[in-house]
Design a protein around this motif. Structure first.
Motif, PDB file in Angstrom:
ATOM      1  N   VAL A 139      -0.922   1.284  -8.063  1.00 19.09           N
ATOM      2  CA  VAL A 139      -0.497   1.927  -8.859  1.00 19.09           C
ATOM      3  C   VAL A 139       0.971   1.101  -9.785  1.00 19.09           C
ATOM      4  CG1 VAL A 139       1.321   2.868 -10.201  1.00 19.09           C
ATOM      5  CG2 VAL A 139      -0.273   3.929  -8.370  1.00 19.09           C
ATOM      6  N   LEU A 157       0.713  -1.024 -13.360  1.00 18.68           N
ATOM      7  CA  LEU A 157       1.888  -1.045 -14.108  1.00 18.68           C
ATOM      8  C   LEU A 157       2.690  -2.445 -14.823  1.00 18.68           C
ATOM      9  CD1 LEU A 157       3.810   2.364 -12.804  1.00 18.68           C
ATOM     10  CD2 LEU A 157       2.259   1.895 -14.869  1.00 18.68           C
ATOM     11  N   PRO A 176      -2.957   4.360 -11.622  1.00 15.90           N
ATOM     12  CA  PRO A 176      -2.370   5.344 -11.610  1.00 15.90           C
ATOM     13  C   PRO A 176      -2.861   6.884 -11.471  1.00 15.90           C
ATOM     14  CG  PRO A 176      -1.444   3.937 -13.227  1.00 15.90           C
ATOM     15  CD  PRO A 176      -3.093   3.587 -13.469  1.00 15.90           C
ATOM     16  N   GLY A 206      -1.832   7.581  -7.578  1.00 15.02           N
ATOM     17  CA  GLY A 206      -0.337   7.494  -8.187  1.00 15.02           C
ATOM     18  C   GLY A 206      -0.893   9.279  -7.488  1.00 15.02           C
TER      19      GLY A 206
END
Length: 386
Positions: A282, A286, A342, A346
């Protein structure tokens, strides 16, 4: 900059490569041994899919000697269900009452009662879960190595079907399919409770009534004991068993959280690795997104997406090979889950954080307080759903 995100990208590339390798290497079983095998099925609750399971067992190429179904009591809805449906099986079905105790998982209590019926006429025993829909070769694949004496324990993994799932359910299936693809070597001591083939030697060495007496779970307890005692464990790709969704979105979330809880309690090192990989994925994605439109960042984002889509395609190939083909819309959602780390990673990270301070585990109609793999106490018992 590229080097900073490489640790996050490497697991994605490895998972994609391993999924392709598993798809290419997966072979259905070719060796079939004849023998007398007792099936042990611990169940509870209304079991809406019990008809489908019994029909699958009736269609096995290796017919079992008998099916022993262990339930907590006659008040459990499962008792009435199996009693009414036993006639669907072309082999004997024996229902036993396990009762309950406050110091172990109820499933283990049911297994201990069921396994007590295995006798010298059995060449092997197979533990199974009620939510699987085994293919006709399943029992032969699970029992033949044990009957022939080439292995002591045979196992595999479930294959989450995608029909009827929303986005969260798809993410749960994506995460869970990773376990089916990995099939780690025996030295890790990982056994899946949905299918556990046990040879006569394994039954004697493990002494399941004693082994499971204080434990929360059956499979990881059996796997760790097998590793310690030098038993020959065969994690078998052919035992990749279709498993339909269980309940609504919240039920599926609770299922995944419980799976991670159990891993944290029984395999803390493996749980830490899972958490590390999910967080890296993740954060790496990002960070690369935050650096776009730099060429290196776009390249990394593309590699993340390509790895996830490749995994989704390989998963679909594995499903088709085992007789659980994904629909095109379902495959599209799985490709989305893979392309955007994600989403699934996530979810794993969030579920991991949600269990850091709690040792309460809710499993079906029983809530436990768990201080360790063999430090279990029932704190609440609710009526089985009916």
């Amino acid at each position: 900059m590229f080097e900073a995100v490489l640790p996050a990208l490497l697991p994605a590339l490895l998972f994609a490569g391993h999924a392709l390798w598993r798809w290419r290497r997966l072979r259905l079983p070719a060796v079939k041994a004849e023998g007398r095998v007792t099936l042990i099925l611990p169940i509870t609750g209304p079991q809406p899919g019990l008809e489908a399971l019994l029909d699958c067992l009736a269609a096995q190429s290796l017919q079992p000697r008998r099916l022993v179904v262990a339930v907590e009591s006659r008040l459990d809805p499962a008792h009435a269900r199996i009693t009414a449906l036993a006639h669907r099986c072309p082999f004997p079905v024996q229902v036993v009452l396990a009762g309950h105790v406050p110091w172990r998982g109820q499933k283990n209590t049911n297994i201990i009662k069921g396994i007590s019926l295995v006798d010298e006429e059995d060449d092997a025993a197979v533990l199974l879960d009620a939510d699987i829909r085994p293919q006709p070769w399943w029992l032969s694949a699970a029992a033949s190595p044990a009957i022939l004496g080439t292995h002591d324990i045979v196992t595999g993994f479930r294959w989450q079907s995608l029909e009827g799932r929303g986005l969260i359910g798809h993410l749960v299936a994506w995460i869970d399919r990773m376990g089916a693809v990995l099939i780690l070597p025996p030295r890790f001591g990982l056994v899946w409770g949905g299918t556990v083939g046990l040879s006569r030697r394994a039954l004697a060495v493990l002494d399941l009534p004693r082994l499971l007496d204080r434990a929360l779970v059956d499979d990881l307890t059996i796997g760790q004991a097998a590793r310690r005692r030098g038993l020959r464990v065969l994690p078998r790709g052919a035992i990749t068993v279709p498993t339909p969704k269980d309940g609504d979105t919240m039920d599926q979330l609770r299922f995944m959280r419980r799976q991670l809880q159990v891993v944290r309690i029984c395999q803390p090192g493996f749980w830490t690795l899972l958490m590390g990989v999910s967080h890296l994925s993740v954060l790496g994605w990002l960070y690369a997104l935050s650096q776009a439109p730099a060429p290196w960042a776009l390249l990394l984002l593309g590699m993340f997406a390509a790895s996830g889509v490749t995994r989704a395609v390989a998963h679909a190939g594995i499903g088709a090979r085992i007789g659980a083909r994904d629909s095109r819309p379902a495959l599209a959602v799985q490709m989305l889950a893979g392309a955007l780390p994600p989403l699934a990673d996530g979810l794993v990270a969030l579920l991991g954080w949600s269990m850091l301070r709690t040792r309460l585990v809710r499993w079906r109609h029983v809530e436990y307080r768990v201080e360790g793999p063999e430090a279990v106490r029932v704190v609440a018992r609710f009526p089985p759903l009916g």
